[in-house]
Design a protein around this motif. Structure first.
Motif, PDB file in Angstrom:
ATOM      1  N   ALA A  15       0.820  -1.216   0.000  1.00 49.26           N
ATOM      2  CA  ALA A  15       0.000   0.000   0.000  1.00 49.26           C
ATOM      3  C   ALA A  15       0.850   1.261   0.000  1.00 49.26           C
ATOM      4  CB  ALA A  15      -0.908   0.000   1.228  1.00 49.26           C
ATOM      5  N   VAL A  16       0.372   2.263  -0.713  1.00 46.95           N
ATOM      6  CA  VAL A  16       1.038   3.571  -0.714  1.00 46.95           C
ATOM      7  C   VAL A  16       0.950   4.145   0.693  1.00 46.95           C
ATOM      8  CG1 VAL A  16       1.061   5.887  -1.693  1.00 46.95           C
ATOM      9  CG2 VAL A  16       0.387   3.928  -3.127  1.00 46.95           C
ATOM     10  N   LYS A  17       2.086   4.523   1.238  1.00 44.52           N
ATOM     11  CA  LYS A  17       2.101   5.011   2.624  1.00 44.52           C
ATOM     12  C   LYS A  17       1.726   6.489   2.709  1.00 44.52           C
ATOM     13  CE  LYS A  17       7.120   6.000   3.027  1.00 44.52           C
ATOM     14  NZ  LYS A  17       7.134   7.053   2.077  1.00 44.52           N
ATOM     15  N   PRO A  18       1.120   6.902   3.817  1.00 42.55           N
ATOM     16  CA  PRO A  18       0.831   8.324   4.034  1.00 42.55           C
ATOM     17  C   PRO A  18       2.044   8.999   4.686  1.00 42.55           C
ATOM     18  CG  PRO A  18      -0.157   7.029   5.780  1.00 42.55           C
ATOM     19  CD  PRO A  18       0.541   6.056   4.870  1.00 42.55           C
ATOM     20  N   SER A  19       2.813   9.713   3.908  1.00 41.83           N
ATOM     21  CA  SER A  19       4.007  10.380   4.435  1.00 41.83           C
ATOM     22  C   SER A  19       3.633  11.748   4.987  1.00 41.83           C
ATOM     23  CB  SER A  19       5.062  10.540   3.339  1.00 41.83           C
ATOM     24  OG  SER A  19       5.458   9.285   2.828  1.00 41.83           O
ATOM     25  N   PRO A  20       4.078  12.099   6.208  1.00 43.56           N
ATOM     26  CA  PRO A  20       3.704  13.387   6.806  1.00 43.56           C
ATOM     27  C   PRO A  20       4.009  14.588   5.931  1.00 43.56           C
ATOM     28  CG  PRO A  20       4.749  11.981   8.442  1.00 43.56           C
ATOM     29  CD  PRO A  20       4.893  11.277   7.124  1.00 43.56           C
ATOM     30  N   SER A  21       5.101  14.540   5.186  1.00 45.31           N
ATOM     31  CA  SER A  21       5.474  15.683   4.349  1.00 45.31           C
ATOM     32  C   SER A  21       4.567  15.833   3.130  1.00 45.31           C
ATOM     33  CB  SER A  21       6.927  15.548   3.885  1.00 45.31           C
ATOM     34  OG  SER A  21       7.090  14.415   3.053  1.00 45.31           O
ATOM     35  N   ARG A  22       3.722  14.856   2.900  1.00 44.43           N
ATOM     36  CA  ARG A  22       2.830  14.894   1.742  1.00 44.43           C
ATOM     37  C   ARG A  22       1.370  14.766   2.181  1.00 44.43           C
ATOM     38  NH1 ARG A  22       6.376  11.004  -2.433  1.00 44.43           N
ATOM     39  NH2 ARG A  22       7.851  12.647  -3.049  1.00 44.43           N
TER      40      ARG A  22
END
Length: 219
Positions: A142-149
């Motif tokens: 799964a595509v991770k939720p990165s804080p910077s994005r």
């Protein structure tokens, strides 16, 4: 069979050299992989990890699964679209792996593509793999939720939801949720302590989380 693999490798390398001269994306990294392959080609039926920098920067991946024939071929900055359009003949098909773990799509979304687009690109990749490697198991991470994005989270959710739905019921495919495991249970937001200072790439503890999720499938 070994001769056939070598021939495929030579053909792929020749094709890559021609494309690289015309501005092949990330050609330096692909060249490094091809050089490594020329020195010691990975055995057939290995476990291949492909994708963007989350795979490239997972530098102890092989050590974490030291009893498995891991082949790590992450290309920093690449998109799922580029993986489909450029890289499959060079860092995928020649290895004839028994399993492929794919982490890609995050950079597509960060570049302005929609979650729907990412799902469509994965369907394309699935079709290519089903045709060329019909016996290979495919795992989409799964595509991770990165804080910077953070502003892209809605599109990330769309991509993950659609790819999960597509893979449901597929005999040779599986969606692996490596996204929610890096959320803070209290806030349901990405746990920044699991990321490097750029708040984009995972740190060692973040990769610990991923390893725990992947463990049952890397076998």
């Amino acid at each position: 069979m070994k001769l056939k693999i070598i021939v495929l490798f030579i053909v792929a390398l020749a094709g890559f050299s021609a494309k690289a001269q015309s501005g092949f994306p990330f050609d330096n990294e692909i060249r490094d992989f091809k050089h490594a392959d020329s020195l010691k080609f990975p055995p057939k039926n290995g476990i291949l990890f492909i994708g963007s920098s989350s795979i490239r920067k997972w530098t102890d991946l092989e050590q974490r699964f030291s009893d498995k024939p891991i082949i790590r071929r992450g290309v920093g900055g690449c998109t799922l679209e580029q993986l489909v359009d450029y890289y499959t003949p060079y860092i995928l098909f020649p290895y004839q792996p028994k399993k492929i773990f794919v982490y890609a799509g995050e950079n597509d979304i960060a570049a302005g593509k929609s979650g729907d687009f990412v799902a469509e690109e994965f369907v394309k990749l699935w079709g290519m793999l089903s045709s060329k490697l019909p016996n290979t198991e495919v795992y989409f991470m799964a595509v991770k939720p990165s804080p910077s994005r953070a502003k892209f989270f809605p599109e990330v959710k769309i991509a993950n939801t659609k790819i999960k739905a597509f893979l449901t019921g597929k005999k040779k495919g599986r969606y692996i949720d490596v996204a929610t495991v890096i959320l803070n249970p209290a806030t349901q937001q990405p746990d920044e302590s699991l990321f490097e200072g750029d708040l984009l790439h995972l740190n060692k503890t973040g990769y610990d989380k991923w390893q725990a999720v992947l463990q049952p499938y890397v076998k």
